[in-house]
Design a protein around this motif. Structure first.
Motif, PDB file in Angstrom:
ATOM      1  N   ARG A  13      -1.880   3.773   4.430  1.00  0.00           N
ATOM      2  CA  ARG A  13      -3.268   3.447   4.097  1.00  0.00           C
ATOM      3  C   ARG A  13      -3.295   2.691   2.779  1.00  0.00           C
ATOM      4  N   HIS A  14      -4.310   1.864   2.635  1.00  0.00           N
ATOM      5  CA  HIS A  14      -4.499   1.079   1.421  1.00  0.00           C
ATOM      6  C   HIS A  14      -5.884   1.399   0.882  1.00  0.00           C
ATOM      7  N   LEU A  15      -6.014   1.480  -0.416  1.00  0.00           N
ATOM      8  CA  LEU A  15      -7.324   1.717  -1.032  1.00  0.00           C
ATOM      9  C   LEU A  15      -7.938   0.389  -1.424  1.00  0.00           C
ATOM     10  N   GLU A  16      -9.096   0.107  -0.854  1.00  0.00           N
ATOM     11  CA  GLU A  16      -9.808  -1.143  -1.116  1.00  0.00           C
ATOM     12  C   GLU A  16     -11.047  -0.840  -1.955  1.00  0.00           C
ATOM     13  N   VAL A  30     -12.498  12.477  -6.385  1.00  0.00           N
ATOM     14  CA  VAL A  30     -11.101  12.785  -6.667  1.00  0.00           C
ATOM     15  C   VAL A  30     -10.897  14.258  -7.011  1.00  0.00           C
ATOM     16  N   ASP A  31     -11.907  14.921  -7.533  1.00  0.00           N
ATOM     17  CA  ASP A  31     -11.799  16.349  -7.843  1.00  0.00           C
ATOM     18  C   ASP A  31     -11.607  17.201  -6.591  1.00  0.00           C
ATOM     19  N   GLN A  32     -11.925  16.656  -5.423  1.00  0.00           N
ATOM     20  CA  GLN A  32     -11.776  17.384  -4.169  1.00  0.00           C
ATOM     21  C   GLN A  32     -10.383  17.223  -3.560  1.00  0.00           C
ATOM     22  N   LEU A  33      -9.560  16.387  -4.139  1.00  0.00           N
ATOM     23  CA  LEU A  33      -8.212  16.151  -3.618  1.00  0.00           C
ATOM     24  C   LEU A  33      -7.232  17.143  -4.238  1.00  0.00           C
ATOM     25  N   ASP A  34      -6.224  17.529  -3.447  1.00  0.00           N
ATOM     26  CA  ASP A  34      -5.190  18.393  -4.030  1.00  0.00           C
ATOM     27  C   ASP A  34      -4.389  17.569  -5.035  1.00  0.00           C
ATOM     28  N   SER A  35      -3.625  18.231  -5.872  1.00  0.00           N
ATOM     29  CA  SER A  35      -2.963  17.544  -6.992  1.00  0.00           C
ATOM     30  C   SER A  35      -1.977  16.468  -6.536  1.00  0.00           C
ATOM     31  N   ASP A  36      -1.236  16.697  -5.456  1.00  0.00           N
ATOM     32  CA  ASP A  36      -0.300  15.670  -4.970  1.00  0.00           C
ATOM     33  C   ASP A  36      -1.038  14.436  -4.467  1.00  0.00           C
ATOM     34  N   THR A  37      -2.121  14.651  -3.719  1.00  0.00           N
ATOM     35  CA  THR A  37      -2.906  13.522  -3.212  1.00  0.00           C
ATOM     36  C   THR A  37      -3.560  12.774  -4.357  1.00  0.00           C
ATOM     37  N   LEU A  38      -4.090  13.501  -5.336  1.00  0.00           N
ATOM     38  CA  LEU A  38      -4.704  12.873  -6.501  1.00  0.00           C
ATOM     39  C   LEU A  38      -3.707  11.980  -7.226  1.00  0.00           C
ATOM     40  N   GLU A  39      -2.510  12.479  -7.444  1.00  0.00           N
ATOM     41  CA  GLU A  39      -1.481  11.685  -8.121  1.00  0.00           C
ATOM     42  C   GLU A  39      -1.135  10.437  -7.315  1.00  0.00           C
ATOM     43  N   THR A  40      -1.035  10.579  -6.002  1.00  0.00           N
ATOM     44  CA  THR A  40      -0.721   9.439  -5.142  1.00  0.00           C
ATOM     45  C   THR A  40      -1.849   8.414  -5.148  1.00  0.00           C
ATOM     46  N   ASP A  48      -1.575  -0.916  -6.978  1.00  0.00           N
ATOM     47  CA  ASP A  48      -1.974  -1.634  -5.770  1.00  0.00           C
ATOM     48  C   ASP A  48      -0.912  -1.505  -4.681  1.00  0.00           C
ATOM     49  N   ARG A  49      -0.619  -0.263  -4.327  1.00  0.00           N
ATOM     50  CA  ARG A  49       0.383  -0.022  -3.292  1.00  0.00           C
ATOM     51  C   ARG A  49      -0.192   0.906  -2.225  1.00  0.00           C
ATOM     52  N   PRO A  50       0.383   0.887  -1.020  1.00  0.00           N
ATOM     53  CA  PRO A  50      -0.132   1.728   0.068  1.00  0.00           C
ATOM     54  C   PRO A  50       0.200   3.198  -0.125  1.00  0.00           C
ATOM     55  N   ILE A  51      -0.513   4.025   0.631  1.00  0.00           N
ATOM     56  CA  ILE A  51      -0.330   5.475   0.631  1.00  0.00           C
ATOM     57  C   ILE A  51       0.187   5.871   2.011  1.00  0.00           C
ATOM     58  N   PRO A  52       1.241   6.684   2.085  1.00  0.00           N
ATOM     59  CA  PRO A  52       1.697   7.162   3.395  1.00  0.00           C
ATOM     60  C   PRO A  52       0.653   8.101   4.010  1.00  0.00           C
ATOM     61  N   ALA A  53       0.027   7.680   5.081  1.00  0.00           N
ATOM     62  CA  ALA A  53      -1.080   8.431   5.685  1.00  0.00           C
ATOM     63  C   ALA A  53      -0.648   9.786   6.211  1.00  0.00           C
ATOM     64  N   THR A  54       0.561   9.883   6.696  1.00  0.00           N
ATOM     65  CA  THR A  54       0.998  11.141   7.287  1.00  0.00           C
ATOM     66  C   THR A  54       1.211  12.223   6.247  1.00  0.00           C
ATOM     67  N   GLU A  55       1.443  11.852   5.005  1.00  0.00           N
ATOM     68  CA  GLU A  55       1.698  12.836   3.959  1.00  0.00           C
ATOM     69  C   GLU A  55       0.412  13.334   3.291  1.00  0.00           C
ATOM     70  N   PHE A  56      -0.606  12.554   3.321  1.00  0.00           N
ATOM     71  CA  PHE A  56      -1.840  12.899   2.623  1.00  0.00           C
ATOM     72  C   PHE A  56      -2.994  12.714   3.591  1.00  0.00           C
ATOM     73  N   GLY A  57      -3.805  13.713   3.803  1.00  0.00           N
ATOM     74  CA  GLY A  57      -4.851  13.697   4.805  1.00  0.00           C
ATOM     75  C   GLY A  57      -6.008  12.769   4.518  1.00  0.00           C
ATOM     76  N   ARG A  71     -12.349   2.491  -0.479  1.00  0.00           N
ATOM     77  CA  ARG A  71     -12.338   2.802   0.949  1.00  0.00           C
ATOM     78  C   ARG A  71     -10.890   2.879   1.400  1.00  0.00           C
ATOM     79  N   VAL A  72     -10.594   3.908   2.171  1.00  0.00           N
ATOM     80  CA  VAL A  72      -9.257   4.085   2.745  1.00  0.00           C
ATOM     81  C   VAL A  72      -9.189   3.218   3.995  1.00  0.00           C
ATOM     82  N   ASN A  73      -8.264   2.266   3.989  1.00  0.00           N
ATOM     83  CA  ASN A  73      -8.066   1.363   5.125  1.00  0.00           C
ATOM     84  C   ASN A  73      -6.628   1.407   5.583  1.00  0.00           C
ATOM     85  N   ARG A  74      -6.425   1.025   6.820  1.00  0.00           N
ATOM     86  CA  ARG A  74      -5.061   0.883   7.326  1.00  0.00           C
ATOM     87  C   ARG A  74      -4.418  -0.278   6.584  1.00  0.00           C
ATOM     88  N   ALA A  75      -3.197  -0.079   6.118  1.00  0.00           N
ATOM     89  CA  ALA A  75      -2.501  -1.115   5.335  1.00  0.00           C
ATOM     90  C   ALA A  75      -2.099  -2.288   6.191  1.00  0.00           C
TER      91      ALA A  75
END
Length: 75
Positions: A13-16, A30-40, A48-57, A71-75
């Motif tokens: 996923r990519h954040l736009e 962002v306060d609703q995200l767990d610490s690993d997801t927040l860091e990612t 400006d890099r993608p996020i592995p969708a399978t690791e973070f919900g 917005r979370v988009n498909r990379a």
């Protein structure tokens, strides 16, 4: 591009940055995200890099409120 890289891009996923959101969009602060997801998310925004969708919900189309709306988009 090899198969592993192709699979990564299909599942990442990519954040736009977006200016505004509508009332019917799913928004998480962002306060609703767990610490690993927040860091990612932070690293993805900063670098400006993608996020592995399978690791973070993170669901495609949802909005993450950070310093701006993203917005979370498909990379």
């Amino acid at each position: 591009m090899n198969m592993a890289a192709s699979e990564y891009h299909r599942r990442s996923r990519h954040l736009e940055r977006v200016e505004s959101v509508t009332a019917d969009e799913t928004v998480r602060h962002v306060d609703q995200l767990d610490s690993d997801t927040l860091e990612t998310v932070y690293e993805a925004v900063e670098n400006d890099r993608p996020i592995p969708a399978t690791e973070f919900g993170l669901e495609e189309g949802e909005i993450i409120v950070f310093t701006d709306y993203y917005r979370v988009n498909r990379a």
